[in-house]
Motif scaffolding. Structure first.
Motif, PDB file in Angstrom:
ATOM      1  N   PHE B 101       0.810  -1.219   0.000  1.00 44.42           N
ATOM      2  CA  PHE B 101       0.000   0.000   0.000  1.00 44.42           C
ATOM      3  C   PHE B 101       0.848   1.277   0.000  1.00 44.42           C
ATOM      4  O   PHE B 101       0.306   2.369   0.156  1.00 44.42           O
ATOM      5  N   ARG B 104      -0.217   4.050  -2.155  1.00 37.52           N
ATOM      6  CA  ARG B 104      -1.455   4.743  -1.740  1.00 37.52           C
ATOM      7  C   ARG B 104      -1.201   5.607  -0.503  1.00 37.52           C
ATOM      8  O   ARG B 104      -2.132   5.943   0.215  1.00 37.52           O
ATOM      9  N   ARG B 194      -7.178  -5.376   5.143  1.00 33.19           N
ATOM     10  CA  ARG B 194      -6.655  -5.022   3.815  1.00 33.19           C
ATOM     11  C   ARG B 194      -7.789  -4.575   2.899  1.00 33.19           C
ATOM     12  O   ARG B 194      -7.638  -3.614   2.137  1.00 33.19           O
ATOM     13  N   SER B 198      -8.040  -0.977   1.358  1.00 35.06           N
ATOM     14  CA  SER B 198      -8.116  -0.840  -0.108  1.00 35.06           C
ATOM     15  C   SER B 198      -9.290   0.048  -0.495  1.00 35.06           C
ATOM     16  O   SER B 198      -9.182   0.917  -1.367  1.00 35.06           O
ATOM     17  N   THR B 201      -8.647   3.826   0.629  1.00 30.65           N
ATOM     18  CA  THR B 201      -7.574   4.536  -0.082  1.00 30.65           C
ATOM     19  C   THR B 201      -7.710   4.422  -1.596  1.00 30.65           C
ATOM     20  O   THR B 201      -6.749   4.702  -2.329  1.00 30.65           O
TER      21      THR B 201
END
Lengths: 233, 205
Positions: B101, B104, B194, B198, B201
């Motif tokens: 990530f 992001r 997660r 996800s 973001t």
């Protein structure tokens, strides 16, 4: 001594002895059902009882919890440790039971759960004799780290003192009495020096503790089915 | 017709009392798959919508690890200890989240709770991914500020209540997801977290 050994084995098999702490293990506590956890020091209830030539420390571990074994599967984990000290007695190193494997995220860790019996023999020069009939104050230090099936609690070290008789008294369970028809029971066979386990064959750890506790007094001949055969030395 | 549940009413009252903005969800977070450990309004502050308590602790790489210095980035904050088998099985996955990530603008922050420095330092060197920011909360004081007052009431040491807890904190410093250890389910891979990260973001790349 033979009778005392038999009575004590019955006690080892059947009774937790004097208890310290208050975690129950028979029923799942209400707070566990609600997702609330026990404080770390309440996970293990400790029973200390004289047994043969030593002291048996029984750790009763609350239902749904486990603690790391004395030889954890990872060096970072916290080993369970029992330490006894007394101004009246000397002790050898504790003998811990075999670890119980526990699977956690695709690996197996070494734990104790339900009940763990730790035997601590008196040292040879401890001065305890079969004729001793006084009491000794024993300071107990217990360190462990507990987990549930999804999370862990902080390590804890607990200290307490207990008074134990140097000459174990005959246990009430089974010896000299008729065994009940059902349920766990150990008693002297009426005509020969045997222990009869009505609940089935005793576990290997229980036998190991028995042999270590009474190795100076009895010679174990063997275990046949549910009968432990031994003679007095 | 939408009928507010007790939980919704509690959340609204808590938001009024604490000044935190509370987004009313159709389904409580803790009822969603894999999020059973989400804090509930009745546990008390801090709650999602609140500013995360700021802290400054010694960083493992030297210097200070200050949460407010990470404003402008998403933060996944996790409380751990080297002796904890569950935490140990999660730690590699936190490194994966940090790497996966990073684009992001997500930073993973790991706080070690109540351990000796040499014990944690030795463990961190061999277990914590370089992409993870880590520090040591020696006395557990920071961890205690994150512990909802009524979560796990049996714990006198309040830092204990957030061991193995994970939060998602947004770029403005507000808590968006707060997961305590789920006493009925353990997923070392953080699958549900997660997915939530996800989703939150999604517009960051």
């Amino acid at each position: 001594m033979l009778r005392r050994a038999i009575a004590s084995l019955a006690l080892l098999t059947l009774s937790p002895g004097a208890s310290f702490g208050c975690a129950g293990r028979q029923a799942l506590p209400a707070h566990s059902r609600q997702g609330e956890l026990l404080a770390p020091e309440r996970v293990v209830t400790v029973a200390v009882a004289p047994l043969g030539h030593g002291v048996l420390v029984t750790l009763h571990i609350a239902h749904g919890y486990h603690i790391m074994s004395d030889r954890p599967s990872d060096p970072n984990f916290i080993a369970t440790r029992v330490a006894l000290e007394s101004s009246d007695l000397k002790f050898e190193s504790p003998t811990y039971p075999p670890a119980v494997p526990y699977t956690l995220a695709a690996r197996t860790i070494a734990t104790f759960r339900d009940r763990a019996e730790v035997f601590v023999r008196y040292a040879a020069d401890s001065g305890v004799t079969s004729s001793s009939d006084s009491f000794a104050v024993v300071d107990v230090r217990l360190r462990y780290q507990a987990c549930t099936e999804s999370t862990c609690l902080f390590p804890v070290t607990r200290y307490f003192s207990t008074r134990i008789p140097l000459r174990p008294r005959a246990g009430p369970s089974g010896f000299g009495a008729k065994c009940p028809q059902a349920g766990a029971c150990a008693c002297l066979h009426s005509t020969s020096p045997q222990l009869v386990f009505r609940a089935g064959t005793p576990s290997a750890p229980a036998l190991a503790v028995f042999v270590r506790a009474f190795q100076d007094d009895v010679a174990v001949i063997g275990l046949v089915n549910d009968r432990l055969n031994f003679t007095a030395k | 017709m939408f009928l507010p549940s007790t939980a919704h009413i509690c959340a609204a009252l808590l938001a009024l009392c604490t000044g935190c903005a509370s987004a009313a969800a159709e389904i409580p977070v803790w009822q969603r798959p894999g999020l059973g450990g989400a804090v509930r309004p009745e546990m008390g502050a801090p709650q999602p919508g609140c500013l995360a308590p700021d802290f400054s602790l010694p960083a493992d790489g030297g210097g200070a690890l200050r949460l407010s210095a990470l404003r402008g980035e998403w933060v996944v904050l996790h409380f751990t200890a080297s002796w904890c088998p569950y935490c140990d099985s999660e730690i590699e996955h936190l490194g994966q989240i940090a790497n996966g990530f990073a684009a992001r603008h997500v930073r993973v922050v790991l706080l070690d709770v109540e351990e000796q420095q040499d014990v944690w330092s030795s463990y961190a060197k061999s277990h914590v991914a370089p992409s993870v920011l880590s520090g040591r909360d020696a006395a557990g004081r920071v961890a205690a500020t994150f512990a909802p007052a009524h979560a796990q009431p049996a714990f006198d040491d309040r830092a204990q209540a957030v061991l193995d807890a994970t939060l998602i904190i947004d770029p403005s410093g507000k808590i968006r997801l707060f997961l305590l250890p789920d006493t009925a389910h353990f997923d070392p891979t953080f699958g549900a977290l997660r997915a939530e990260l996800s989703h939150l973001t999604a517009g960051e790349t």
